[in-house]
Design a protein around this motif. Structure first.
Motif: not given
Length: 267
Positions: A144-154
């Motif tokens: 449904h659009g597939g936008k990228k977001l930033k999130i921690t890998s911790v």
């Protein structure tokens, strides 16, 4: 003889006074050692990349750092819980997983009390640029659009959020309006109306569509209390909780678009 009795009485009284002064501290720190042990176990199992073990009132990190669990100050009022908590205070009220806990009672905000040194040690200090170094991209709702977001890998938060996204993507199309466009993820800021750091500054929180959100600060109190309001479906909440995220809609001071990674509060 009389003066001797007076001195003896004074000494005994002073000793009793010292004992009574120390009693609340000892009582508070040992109020329920069984409960504290369970909560410390939960913390260690929830954050295995960082935490090694614990004793009866201390959390031991893998780098050898020791954090006191209960500061022994006893019961705190709500403002003190928010502004000056210890680790134990984070569990001052249980988080009601599933379709429960709505509406919350006055000042029932499970997860809103956060001991900041604990989270800053894991995720980093966003003001020093430590958090962004650990951020990765996650594709949100690829169908449904597939936008990228930033999130921690911790703590594998990126993988947990990807799993959330994949499950949400399978819901009927009628749910998409609540999930996109996003309100945001990483933001190095304080919580509105406070000086406390936001969990968004850890990169471990996400706000879904603001258009369907309800927020306690936007509500007008009725008889001194904030009337509860929510439009986010249970199906969305349950998927987030399944993967370790708690929901701000289960707070008396509600923020219904908000989800943050807090596995220690979930079953």
């Amino acid at each position: 003889m009389y003066q001797g009795l007076v001195r003896l009485t004074a000494v005994r009284f002073a000793a009793l006074a010292l004992l009574l002064a120390a009693w609340p501290l000892a009582s508070a720190s040992a109020a329920d050692p069984g409960r504290n042990n369970e909560l410390l176990d939960k913390l260690v199992s929830s954050y295995p990349d960082f935490l090694a073990s614990h004793d009866e009132n201390s959390l031991v990190w893998k780098d050898g750092t020791v954090m006191t669990f209960d500061d022994g100050k006893g019961a705190k009022d709500f403002d003190t819980l928010l502004d000056h908590p210890d680790l134990e205070d984070q569990f001052y009220t249980p988080y009601p997983a599933g379709r429960a806990g709505i509406p919350p009672g006055v000042d029932i905000d499970p997860g809103r009390v956060r001991y900041e040194p604990f989270f800053a040690k894991m995720y980093g200090d966003c003001k020093k640029g430590e958090v962004t170094k650990k951020m990765v991209d996650v594709v949100w709702l690829p169908k449904h659009g597939g936008k990228k977001l930033k999130i921690t890998s911790v703590n594998g938060v990126d993988r947990k959020l990807k799993a959330v996204s994949d499950e949400l993507d399978k819901l009927p199309d009628s749910f998409v309006k609540y999930l996109t466009p996003l309100g945001g993820t990483y933001n190095c800021r304080v919580i509105a109306g406070t000086t406390r750091p936001s969990v968004h500054g850890n990169g471990a929180a996400i706000d879904i569509n603001v258009a369907w959100s309800d927020y306690w600060r936007n509500a007008r109190p009725v008889d001194g209390k904030y009337p509860y309001k929510n439009r986010i479906p249970w199906e969305i909440v349950e998927i987030f909780e399944k993967h370790g995220f708690i929901w701000g809609g289960k707070w008396y001071h509600y923020d219904t678009m908000h989800f943050e990674y807090r596995p220690e509060l979930l079953p």
